[in-house]
Design an enzyme around this catalytic site. Sequence first.
Site, PDB file in Angstrom:
ATOM      1  N   LYS A  21      39.278 -68.624  67.383  1.00  0.00           N
ATOM      2  CA  LYS A  21      40.740 -68.586  67.315  1.00  0.00           C
ATOM      3  C   LYS A  21      41.220 -67.337  66.566  1.00  0.00           C
ATOM      4  CE  LYS A  21      43.053 -71.796  64.733  1.00  0.00           C
ATOM      5  NZ  LYS A  21      43.993 -71.117  63.804  1.00  0.00           N
ATOM      6  N   SER A  22      40.638 -67.075  65.411  1.00  0.00           N
ATOM      7  CA  SER A  22      41.078 -65.909  64.616  1.00  0.00           C
ATOM      8  C   SER A  22      40.924 -64.611  65.402  1.00  0.00           C
ATOM      9  CB  SER A  22      40.218 -65.768  63.359  1.00  0.00           C
ATOM     10  OG  SER A  22      40.559 -66.721  62.405  1.00  0.00           O
ATOM     11  N   SER A 166      43.443 -63.863  50.957  1.00  0.00           N
ATOM     12  CA  SER A 166      43.905 -64.339  52.257  1.00  0.00           C
ATOM     13  C   SER A 166      43.716 -63.259  53.315  1.00  0.00           C
ATOM     14  CB  SER A 166      45.391 -64.715  52.171  1.00  0.00           C
ATOM     15  OG  SER A 166      45.956 -64.745  53.459  1.00  0.00           O
ATOM     16  N   GLN A 168      44.857 -63.402  56.201  1.00  0.00           N
ATOM     17  CA  GLN A 168      46.113 -63.240  56.945  1.00  0.00           C
ATOM     18  C   GLN A 168      46.996 -62.193  56.272  1.00  0.00           C
ATOM     19  OE1 GLN A 168      47.780 -67.173  57.326  1.00  0.00           O
ATOM     20  NE2 GLN A 168      46.295 -67.768  58.877  1.00  0.00           N
ATOM     21  N   ASP A 318      38.411 -73.065  56.007  1.00  0.00           N
ATOM     22  CA  ASP A 318      38.875 -74.087  56.956  1.00  0.00           C
ATOM     23  C   ASP A 318      37.891 -75.250  57.099  1.00  0.00           C
ATOM     24  OD1 ASP A 318      41.211 -72.719  57.406  1.00  0.00           O
ATOM     25  OD2 ASP A 318      40.399 -71.577  59.084  1.00  0.00           O
ATOM     26  N   LYS A 345      47.881 -75.143  53.849  1.00  0.00           N
ATOM     27  CA  LYS A 345      47.389 -74.966  55.229  1.00  0.00           C
ATOM     28  C   LYS A 345      48.287 -75.776  56.175  1.00  0.00           C
ATOM     29  CE  LYS A 345      44.141 -72.150  54.243  1.00  0.00           C
ATOM     30  NZ  LYS A 345      44.319 -70.753  54.684  1.00  0.00           N
ATOM     31  N   ARG A 391      42.539 -79.712  62.241  1.00  0.00           N
ATOM     32  CA  ARG A 391      41.226 -79.849  61.594  1.00  0.00           C
ATOM     33  C   ARG A 391      41.050 -81.219  60.934  1.00  0.00           C
ATOM     34  NH1 ARG A 391      39.303 -74.885  62.749  1.00  0.00           N
ATOM     35  NH2 ARG A 391      40.760 -73.177  62.453  1.00  0.00           N
TER      36      ARG A 391
HETATM   37  C1  S3P Z   1      42.824 -67.035  59.128  1.00  0.00           C
HETATM   38  C2  S3P Z   1      42.680 -66.946  57.768  1.00  0.00           C
HETATM   39  C3  S3P Z   1      42.675 -68.113  56.886  1.00  0.00           C
HETATM   40  C4  S3P Z   1      42.400 -69.393  57.660  1.00  0.00           C
HETATM   41  C5  S3P Z   1      43.209 -69.486  58.916  1.00  0.00           C
HETATM   42  C6  S3P Z   1      42.908 -68.318  59.827  1.00  0.00           C
HETATM   43  C7  S3P Z   1      42.884 -65.777  59.900  1.00  0.00           C
HETATM   44  O1  S3P Z   1      43.935 -68.218  56.259  1.00  0.00           O
HETATM   45  O2  S3P Z   1      42.661 -70.515  56.850  1.00  0.00           O
HETATM   46  O3  S3P Z   1      42.916 -70.677  59.604  1.00  0.00           O
HETATM   47  O4  S3P Z   1      42.743 -65.833  61.137  1.00  0.00           O
HETATM   48  O5  S3P Z   1      43.067 -64.724  59.286  1.00  0.00           O
HETATM   49  P1  S3P Z   1      44.248 -67.383  54.918  1.00  0.00           P
HETATM   50  O6  S3P Z   1      43.932 -65.995  55.201  1.00  0.00           O
HETATM   51  O7  S3P Z   1      45.711 -67.555  54.633  1.00  0.00           O
HETATM   52  O8  S3P Z   1      43.394 -68.031  53.861  1.00  0.00           O
END
Ligand code: S3P
Length: 431
Positions: A21-22, A166, A168, A318, A345, A391
Amino acid sequence: MNRRFEPARGLTGELRAPPDKSISHRAALLGAMASEPVRIERYLHAADTDSTLEAVRALGALVELRGEEVVVRGTGLREAREPDGPIDVGNAGTLLRLLPGWLAAQEGRSFTLDGDESIRRRPVDRIAEPLRLMGAQLSARNGRFAPLTVRGSHLRAISYDLSVASAQVKSCVLLAALAADGATTVSEPARSRDHTERMLLRAGVGIHRNGRRVTVVNADELLLDSVRIPGDASSAAFLITAGVLVPHSRLLIGDVGVNWTRTGFMRIVRRMQGIVLGDLEDETGELIGDEPVSDLDVAYGALEGTVVEADEVPLAIDELPLVALLGCFAEGETIVRGAQELRVKESDRIAGAVEGLRGLGAEIEATQDGFAVRGTGGLRGGTIDARGDHRMAMMGAIAGLASREGVEVVGMEAATVSYPQFVEDLAGLCS
Ligand code: S3P
């Protein structure tokens, strides 16, 4: 939709983990930012990643679906179109946090992002702060939540210390940095997944890493050509947990992404004496463009409790609710610390795991930044509410297969966010 999962007599067989997914989100976004078409092999077709395709379409990219392959014809780095209305990110936190990085650089254009009830509880001030420092204007409900409006500007490079580990937020800043004047450096308190860095390197961007610092130089264009999405280590984690917990199980999970920034959970399972064979990537000092994959061979075995500390948390973020589930079956105590991010989350996953598993017979306590479980040799079973979180729904299902009396999951449909074939895949392994 409620769904019951009865105790299984052993999971056996082979299957491929669904696409990551990421990495799918990132491939679609970088495809939209690229100047030439990007071919994405094995794109994940699930609710979250469908939201990303819709979002990039609204911004002017052309998206062509060819079976498992998706071709994105992007607008280029600085040419995103202003859409007619708000961009709907659905349930996708990754889209909510990454996309504004690109949008911040669209000079003179304005964009609003909104999503479902869960997305409206996810903080966006963490991305608004660095983007403002770069020169963009952002406004959010109560200063923290979606709807989020981004007004693009000419951006300047920054040096930024993330207050949370993070991926993200890191990725958001790295995407904004592509169109900023100069070189931007982001420093993280602990290593987090590095898919964005790897993909930018492949796209010809000047990017390098020095320990927990990543520096990216601005670019004229992205040249990506094609991306192949590996199997999702986080989705595979549910299958691994089932294989390790249900007696007589033996599973082969093919094509799993084993980038070391994603395999913290597999290392935790091994430390608990669980049997997960496969070639997990070692940490390398340098940044590499590839996403390594491996087949995993998983078998049932007796487990021991363990302690997970803050440094390890982002590498298994996750999967931590699954560590709680494993802890119920392990000898001794299992403790997770430094994981307060779990509270923001898709749902509060500390409260969800603790209250959910306790309802199935677990001896588990919440702490402010994690939980402590005392292994009692198994779980009775009962009912668990997914709280709209994919999840948590899948954790409940696996708990059911491993329990003595079975588990009813309330809201099983949430699994479609990341793993639409989850129930069918499990059924195939239980038959
Ligand atoms: C993700 C980063 C994680 C993860 C999320 C997907 C990503 O979040 O929990 O499901 O794709 O970069 P954080 O970066 O906020 O921890």
